[in-house]
Design a protein around this motif. Structure first.
Motif, PDB file in Angstrom:
ATOM      1  N   THR A 197       1.126  -1.165   0.029  1.00 34.01           N
ATOM      2  CA  THR A 197       0.210  -0.024  -0.485  1.00 34.01           C
ATOM      3  C   THR A 197       0.975   1.853  -0.210  1.00 34.01           C
ATOM      4  OG1 THR A 197      -0.259  -0.138   2.627  1.00 34.01           O
ATOM      5  CG2 THR A 197      -1.640  -1.298   1.348  1.00 34.01           C
ATOM      6  N   THR A 249       1.175   3.517   2.239  1.00 39.30           N
ATOM      7  CA  THR A 249       1.754   3.667   3.166  1.00 39.30           C
ATOM      8  C   THR A 249       2.640   2.717   3.856  1.00 39.30           C
ATOM      9  OG1 THR A 249      -0.122   2.575   3.940  1.00 39.30           O
ATOM     10  CG2 THR A 249      -0.160   4.793   4.116  1.00 39.30           C
ATOM     11  N   ARG A 277       2.411  -1.219   4.126  1.00 46.28           N
ATOM     12  CA  ARG A 277       1.505  -1.826   4.456  1.00 46.28           C
ATOM     13  C   ARG A 277       1.907  -3.112   3.360  1.00 46.28           C
ATOM     14  NH1 ARG A 277      -3.850  -0.867   7.791  1.00 46.28           N
ATOM     15  NH2 ARG A 277      -3.339  -2.985   7.628  1.00 46.28           N
ATOM     16  N   THR A 278       2.019  -4.249   3.719  1.00 47.97           N
ATOM     17  CA  THR A 278       2.051  -5.085   2.894  1.00 47.97           C
ATOM     18  C   THR A 278       0.460  -6.560   2.756  1.00 47.97           C
ATOM     19  OG1 THR A 278       3.406  -6.217   3.979  1.00 47.97           O
ATOM     20  CG2 THR A 278       4.211  -5.098   2.108  1.00 47.97           C
ATOM     21  N   SER A 279       0.107  -7.486   2.188  1.00 46.63           N
ATOM     22  CA  SER A 279      -0.482  -8.445   2.154  1.00 46.63           C
ATOM     23  C   SER A 279       0.079  -9.046   0.890  1.00 46.63           C
ATOM     24  CB  SER A 279      -1.847  -8.098   1.911  1.00 46.63           C
ATOM     25  OG  SER A 279      -2.223  -7.337   0.885  1.00 46.63           O
TER      26      SER A 279
END
Length: 115
Positions: A52, A54, A56-58
């Motif tokens: 993302t 910001t 963040r990861t997924s």
């Protein structure tokens, strides 16, 4: 318009590692989510990682714990560190983002994992 250029693919043995890079033509990594997809021969393109704006990861279940997404906003670059590669990871890897209502794709980089 923005362009994305992937690099870092290659041929590795199972268990090996590769680091993919996706360089954008302008600073979008700080304001846009960046996505890594892959497409195996004869298969549909699948999302494997999201980074993302910001940071963040997924990840998809198939790569979770082995792949790590990151980015360097100063270099306009997103990365995909791939460890413990498996033959089923073979495919063309693409980075992607949305600019307005348009999806932007890179040209892809080939990853081949031999058993």
């Amino acid at each position: 318009q923005v362009q994305l250029v992937e690099s870092g693919g290659g041929v590795v043995q199972a268990g090996g590692s590769l680091r993919l890079s996706c360089v954008a033509s302008r600073n979008i990594t700080s304001t846009r989510n960046m996505y890594w997809y892959r497409q195996a021969p004869g298969q549909r393109r699948e999302l494997v990682a999201t980074i993302t704006a910001t940071g963040r990861t997924s990840y998809s279940d198939s790569v979770k714990g082995r792949f790590t997404g990151s980015k360097d906003n100063a270099k306009y670059t997103a990365y995909l560190q791939m460890n413990d590669l498996k033959p089923e990871d073979t495919g063309v890897y693409y980075c992607n983002c949305w600019v307005g209502s348009s999806q932007v794709w890179g040209q892809g980089t080939q990853v081949t994992v031999s058993s």
